[in-house]
Every structure is written in C-alpha cells, then in structure tokens.
Design a protein around this motif. Structure first.
Motif, mmCIF file in Angstrom:
data_model
loop_
_atom_site.group_PDB
_atom_site.id
_atom_site.type_symbol
_atom_site.label_atom_id
_atom_site.label_comp_id
_atom_site.label_asym_id
_atom_site.label_seq_id
_atom_site.Cartn_x
_atom_site.Cartn_y
_atom_site.Cartn_z
ATOM 1 N N LYS A 5 0.840 -1.203 0.000
ATOM 2 C CA LYS A 5 0.000 0.000 0.000
ATOM 3 C C LYS A 5 0.879 1.259 0.000
ATOM 4 C CE LYS A 5 -3.605 1.879 2.951
ATOM 5 N NZ LYS A 5 -3.283 2.142 4.333
ATOM 6 N N PHE A 6 1.950 1.203 0.789
ATOM 7 C CA PHE A 6 2.863 2.347 0.893
ATOM 8 C C PHE A 6 3.517 2.629 -0.461
ATOM 9 C CE2 PHE A 6 7.063 4.184 1.981
ATOM 10 C CZ PHE A 6 6.646 5.306 2.673
ATOM 11 N N ILE A 7 4.033 1.567 -1.091
ATOM 12 C CA ILE A 7 4.732 1.746 -2.365
ATOM 13 C C ILE A 7 3.754 2.223 -3.444
ATOM 14 C CG2 ILE A 7 5.972 0.510 -4.198
ATOM 15 C CD1 ILE A 7 7.309 -1.160 -1.935
ATOM 16 N N LYS A 8 2.539 1.686 -3.413
ATOM 17 C CA LYS A 8 1.537 2.063 -4.408
ATOM 18 C C LYS A 8 1.195 3.559 -4.281
ATOM 19 C CE LYS A 8 -2.893 0.503 -6.271
ATOM 20 N NZ LYS A 8 -3.962 1.292 -5.613
ATOM 21 N N ALA A 9 1.179 4.049 -3.057
ATOM 22 C CA ALA A 9 0.823 5.461 -2.850
ATOM 23 C C ALA A 9 1.796 6.395 -3.577
ATOM 24 C CB ALA A 9 0.797 5.778 -1.354
ATOM 25 N N PHE A 10 3.035 5.947 -3.733
ATOM 26 C CA PHE A 10 4.053 6.798 -4.367
ATOM 27 C C PHE A 10 4.345 6.385 -5.813
ATOM 28 C CE2 PHE A 10 4.902 7.659 0.136
ATOM 29 C CZ PHE A 10 5.035 9.042 0.114
ATOM 30 N N SER A 11 3.464 5.556 -6.398
ATOM 31 C CA SER A 11 3.776 5.001 -7.721
ATOM 32 C C SER A 11 3.783 6.070 -8.814
ATOM 33 C CB SER A 11 2.790 3.880 -8.069
ATOM 34 O OG SER A 11 1.477 4.392 -8.029
ATOM 35 N N TRP A 12 3.243 7.276 -8.529
ATOM 36 C CA TRP A 12 3.324 8.363 -9.521
ATOM 37 C C TRP A 12 4.771 8.742 -9.795
ATOM 38 C CZ3 TRP A 12 5.997 12.546 -7.766
ATOM 39 C CH2 TRP A 12 6.062 12.743 -6.370
ATOM 40 N N ASN A 13 5.668 8.462 -8.835
ATOM 41 C CA ASN A 13 7.085 8.800 -9.011
ATOM 42 C C ASN A 13 7.798 7.567 -9.557
ATOM 43 O OD1 ASN A 13 10.036 8.879 -7.785
ATOM 44 N ND2 ASN A 13 9.330 10.980 -7.989
ATOM 45 N N GLU A 14 8.288 7.685 -10.813
ATOM 46 C CA GLU A 14 8.807 6.493 -11.503
ATOM 47 C C GLU A 14 9.918 5.778 -10.749
ATOM 48 O OE1 GLU A 14 9.664 8.072 -15.499
ATOM 49 O OE2 GLU A 14 7.773 9.147 -15.127
ATOM 50 N N GLY A 15 10.789 6.536 -10.135
ATOM 51 C CA GLY A 15 11.937 5.893 -9.478
ATOM 52 C C GLY A 15 11.733 5.657 -7.998
ATOM 53 N N PHE A 16 10.494 5.807 -7.501
ATOM 54 C CA PHE A 16 10.282 5.729 -6.048
ATOM 55 C C PHE A 16 10.834 4.427 -5.475
ATOM 56 C CE2 PHE A 16 8.008 4.288 -2.302
ATOM 57 C CZ PHE A 16 8.242 5.350 -1.455
ATOM 58 N N LYS A 17 11.511 4.543 -4.348
ATOM 59 C CA LYS A 17 11.969 3.333 -3.647
ATOM 60 C C LYS A 17 11.952 3.556 -2.153
ATOM 61 C CE LYS A 17 15.295 -0.394 -4.145
ATOM 62 N NZ LYS A 17 14.502 -1.331 -4.934
ATOM 63 N N GLU A 18 11.488 2.531 -1.448
ATOM 64 C CA GLU A 18 11.546 2.516 0.017
ATOM 65 C C GLU A 18 12.767 1.689 0.428
ATOM 66 O OE1 GLU A 18 10.760 3.329 3.011
ATOM 67 O OE2 GLU A 18 10.846 1.512 4.222
ATOM 68 N N TYR A 19 13.674 2.346 1.145
ATOM 69 C CA TYR A 19 14.843 1.660 1.714
ATOM 70 C C TYR A 19 14.529 1.395 3.184
ATOM 71 C CZ TYR A 19 17.497 2.979 -2.465
ATOM 72 O OH TYR A 19 17.947 3.108 -3.756
ATOM 73 N N TYR A 20 14.097 0.187 3.477
ATOM 74 C CA TYR A 20 13.680 -0.147 4.846
ATOM 75 C C TYR A 20 14.861 0.023 5.810
ATOM 76 C CZ TYR A 20 12.003 -2.847 8.837
ATOM 77 O OH TYR A 20 11.636 -3.241 10.096
ATOM 78 N N ALA A 21 14.623 0.731 6.899
ATOM 79 C CA ALA A 21 15.686 0.983 7.883
ATOM 80 C C ALA A 21 15.964 -0.296 8.674
ATOM 81 C CB ALA A 21 15.272 2.111 8.815
ATOM 82 N N VAL A 22 17.105 -0.903 8.394
ATOM 83 C CA VAL A 22 17.429 -2.215 8.972
ATOM 84 C C VAL A 22 17.410 -2.173 10.497
ATOM 85 C CG1 VAL A 22 19.234 -3.992 9.176
ATOM 86 C CG2 VAL A 22 18.769 -2.926 6.968
ATOM 87 N N LYS A 23 17.798 -1.033 11.077
ATOM 88 C CA LYS A 23 17.874 -0.991 12.537
ATOM 89 C C LYS A 23 16.511 -1.214 13.201
ATOM 90 C CE LYS A 23 17.309 3.882 13.883
ATOM 91 N NZ LYS A 23 17.470 4.908 12.853
ATOM 92 N N ALA A 24 15.435 -1.010 12.455
ATOM 93 C CA ALA A 24 14.101 -1.190 13.030
ATOM 94 C C ALA A 24 13.809 -2.664 13.319
ATOM 95 C CB ALA A 24 13.041 -0.623 12.088
ATOM 96 N N CYS A 25 14.262 -3.545 12.441
ATOM 97 C CA CYS A 25 14.026 -4.985 12.634
ATOM 98 C C CYS A 25 15.098 -5.761 11.875
ATOM 99 C CB CYS A 25 12.628 -5.379 12.161
ATOM 100 S SG CYS A 25 12.144 -7.042 12.674
ATOM 101 N N PRO A 26 16.278 -5.871 12.466
ATOM 102 C CA PRO A 26 17.429 -6.412 11.725
ATOM 103 C C PRO A 26 17.414 -7.932 11.626
ATOM 104 C CG PRO A 26 18.096 -5.690 13.916
ATOM 105 C CD PRO A 26 16.624 -5.409 13.800
ATOM 106 N N ASN A 27 16.419 -8.442 10.952
ATOM 107 C CA ASN A 27 16.324 -9.894 10.759
ATOM 108 C C ASN A 27 16.217 -10.156 9.254
ATOM 109 O OD1 ASN A 27 15.187 -12.564 10.452
ATOM 110 N ND2 ASN A 27 14.952 -12.530 12.678
#
Ligand SMILES: *Cc1c(COP(=O)(O)O)cnc(C)c1O
Length: 413
Positions: free
Chosen positions: A38-60
């Motif tokens: 849902k998060f990625i879809k919300a920004f799909s208007w931006n061709e290069g959009f990318k979410e870089y998940y912050a590893v420190k939040a859940c480093p598994n």
C-alpha cells in the motif's frame, strides 16, 4: 482512533506457545506485506520511487527478504547491517548507506557491495576519496538547522549531530564533481515517530527547493531526494494512522509545481521508513508470572526491558491485551513490569486492564520496529526469540532465543 487488533486469538497463541515458550516477538507476515504494498503504491506516480527499509528497526534477514520481494531496498548504518542486507539478497544501489562518524571498514564494505553512500559530513568527502575512492553515485545528508523545528524524539536540528549545513552542501557537491562523482543524491531526516502529515510535505518541499538551488548554482541535476523515515504510527488507540495517500498527493503537487517546470524531472523520491512498515505488525508475547501488592499493584512478566526498551527509554506507550479477556472491563490499575533491577523496567504504569491472573498471556503491541533490535544484555538478561506468523497460520522461528552460552561466548576466562 485505531483499533488495536491481534492476528491471533487465545487458542491460536496457546498452540504457538506450546511449541515456542514465552517471551517472544511475533511478526504478522501478511499484514507487513499488505502494508508495504500500500505504501509503495501510494508513491507510484514517481517512476523511481523506492523505500529503503531501515534495517535498525528490525534487523532480521527473514524480514528483509520479505520486504525485498515487495521491491524494497535497505537503509544501513553499520557493517553488520550491510552484512544482513547482503544475506537477504539486497546489494548494489538497493542499499542506502546512511551512517555518521563512520569507521573506514564500514565505507569499504558499503563500496564493495555497491551501496549508495550517503555522506554525513563534508570532511568525509576526502576521507572516502583518499582512502578508497568515491563511488559514482553519492548523496549528502542535509541538516536544515534553524530552518526547521524538529520533533520531540529527534530534537531540534540545530542540536542534531547529523548532516551538512546548507552552505556546506553547495561546497560539497562541487567537491564531489571535481573528484569525478557523476551522479548525485540528497537526503534529510528531521522527524521521528511523527504523526503530523504536513511535516513530511514540508520535508519534500525543502528537498525540492534545494534540488532547484543546487541546479541553479552548480548546474548539477540531482538523481534522487531521500526524505528518509520518521513516519509515525498510532501506538495509542486514540491516535490516528498517517494518511499516506494524502501525503503522497501533496508531494506530487509540489513535484509538479517545483520540479517539472525547473526541468529537473525525472527526480526519484526515496524513503527510509522503518517504524511505519513493520512497527504495528509485531507483538511481544509474554506470560504473567507474579503479582505483587504493595503501595501499588504490580504484574510481573517473564519479559523485561531487554526485550523492549521503548517504554523505559522514552516513556513510550505500548498497548497491552490480556488474552481471552478482551471483552472484560478494564477495572484494575496495574504497573506491568519486568524483572530487571531497574525501576524503569515497566511496560506500563497505572494502566487500566482487566483483572490479571498468574499464567495469563499478556501481549504487548507495536513491537515490530525498534523493539527486539533495541534490546540489550544488561543484568545478563537474555533476549527472546523472533517468530514469523504466515498467512496460513503456520509459524517459523526466524531467530532463536539467546542462551547462557551465547552470553558467555565473548568472555576470555
Ligand atoms: C532510524 C532511521 C530511519 C528509520 O526511522 P523510522 O522512525 O523507523 O522510520 C531512517 N533513516 C535513518 C538515517 C535513520 O537513522
């Protein structure tokens, strides 16, 4: 308002506990996947959009792999986080290396993996250039200083150790270009656990304005702007989740107004959310093992702040469900505590809950980010296991609990 739901009922969690004793963190795979899509879809208007998940939040790496399959990269800030990303199959420009006071071996590893290096200080340009050479794509972390007011957790930008000043940015990009860097990015992070949507719109505005200023002054066209993380979640039932579609829509309007007419399209938009992606979909499952009645009424759990630091560290609220008593009246006032020899080892203070009996399963909500990962070994407390709950109800252990042997393993005695 946010309804505090659980992905399991009493019978289901009892069946899981039969195999995996409490305490443990359990993550809801289906909910994480649905949320990130849902998060990625919300920004799909931006061709290069990318979410870089912050590893420190859940480093598994099991969680990282799950997110990679949905198109995420990772945001790393240490060598082990880079290694975890690599384990999960995330390499190259799918890694954003946003570090500060960075030891050289960490830059070496980031470069070896082909990560995007996000430089935190102007002196690091030559630190990297002289020691290992700059990669082709580099970004700077911007500290807006007095131009922005930070929020409660991250603090006032003027007092924050991160990033370059605006003046340093202009000097910095020039230095990069002179040293052969071909592709450029810009990053900033000024919020943590922020629930005001306008905050993120303003962050985008300030990044877009800088993209214009950098182009005007230096003739450099940025490839991306990274508005980082800090998107809040409703820990309290009376709070409301951020409307990501609203935020994205406002940012798109700014993009059309500021970036397109300046000839700076395409400009990729990146985020580095941790909390927003996994936070609400993790639960610390514990058992009530003692009750104590002195000047106040206490419920002692088999978990302690080694498993979840946020309440002790920030006085953070984490919702609590007593399994099987969801519909009983909350007519008892408890401090729900752990066993650490620290009086702030309390998951809840003066919390109104149903009457708790020894053996009740006490579930602490919203531990999917900055939960397990903040845990520590003070008082020689051992950290719990992590479980992954699949959509079909099956469960995999994705990290076993620490043992005494683990704790003793680093000793030379
Ligand atoms: C901690 C951190 C994040 C993630 O923060 P959340 O509050 O989990 O979204 C992103 N980027 C950087 C550089 C961070 O330090």
């Amino acid at each position: 308002m946010t309804e505090k739901k659980l992905p399991f009922n009493k019978d289901q969690i009892e069946a899981i506990i039969k195999k995996y004793p409490t305490p443990f963190h359990i993550y809801d795979e289906a909910a994480i996947v649905k949320n990130v899509q849902k998060f990625i879809k919300a920004f799909s208007w931006n061709e290069g959009f990318k979410e870089y998940y912050a590893v420190k939040a859940c480093p598994n790496p099991s969680i990282l792999k799950l997110l990679r399959e949905q198109g995420c990269g990772t945001d790393c800030s240490s060598l082990p986080e880079l290694v975890l990303s690599d384990m999960a199959g995330i390499t190259g420009e799918n890694i954003m290396f946003s570090s500060n006071e960075t030891p050289l071996p960490e830059y070496v590893k980031a470069k070896e993996l082909g990560a995007i290096i996000n430089i935190d200080d102007i002196t690091h340009v030559d630190f990297i250039h002289k020691n290992i050479g700059l990669p082709e794509l580099v970004s700077f972390r911007y500290n807006p200083g007095p131009e922005r007011t930070g929020n409660a957790i991250i603090g006032n930008p003027v007092e924050a150790k991160y990033g370059l000043t605006k003046e340093q940015l202009f000097t910095g990009y020039k230095m990069l270009a002179e040293r052969g860097v071909k592709r450029f990015g810009l990053h900033t992070m000024v919020a943590s656990n922020e629930l005001n949507p306008e905050f993120f719109v303003e962050t985008a505005r300030s990044l877009f304005q800088l993209a214009r200023d950098i182009h005007n002054k230096l003739g450099i066209k940025l490839e991306f702007v990274n508005m980082s993380g800090g998107f809040g979640i409703p820990y309290k039932p009376e709070q409301t989740a951020l409307d990501i579609d609203y935020i994205s829509g406002k940012i798109k309007a700014l993009y059309d107004e500021m970036i397109v007419p300046a000839g700076l399209h395409p400009l990729k938009l990146f985020t580095e959310c941790g909390r927003l992606i996994t936070g609400p979909y993790g639960y610390l499952v514990t058992t009530a093992i003692h009750e104590k009645h002195i000047y106040k009424d206490y419920i002692g759990l088999d978990a302690c702040m080694a498993n979840l630091m946020r309440p002790a560290l920030y006085g953070a609220y984490h919702h609590i469900t007593v399994m099987g008593k969801e519909n009983e009246p909350c007519d008892h006032k408890y401090d729900v505590v752990g066993s650490l020899c620290e009086n702030n080892d309390k998951f809840a203070i003066d919390r109104m809950l149903p009457k708790i009996d020894i053996g009740d399963r006490i579930v602490i909500h919203d531990t999917g980010a900055h939960g397990y990962s903040m845990g520590f070994n003070y008082n020689a407390k051992l950290r719990s296991a992590e479980l992954l709950l699949h959509a079909d109800g099956s469960v995999d252990m994705i990290r076993r609990a620490e043992t005494i042997d683990d704790y003793l393993a680093t000793l030379k005695f």
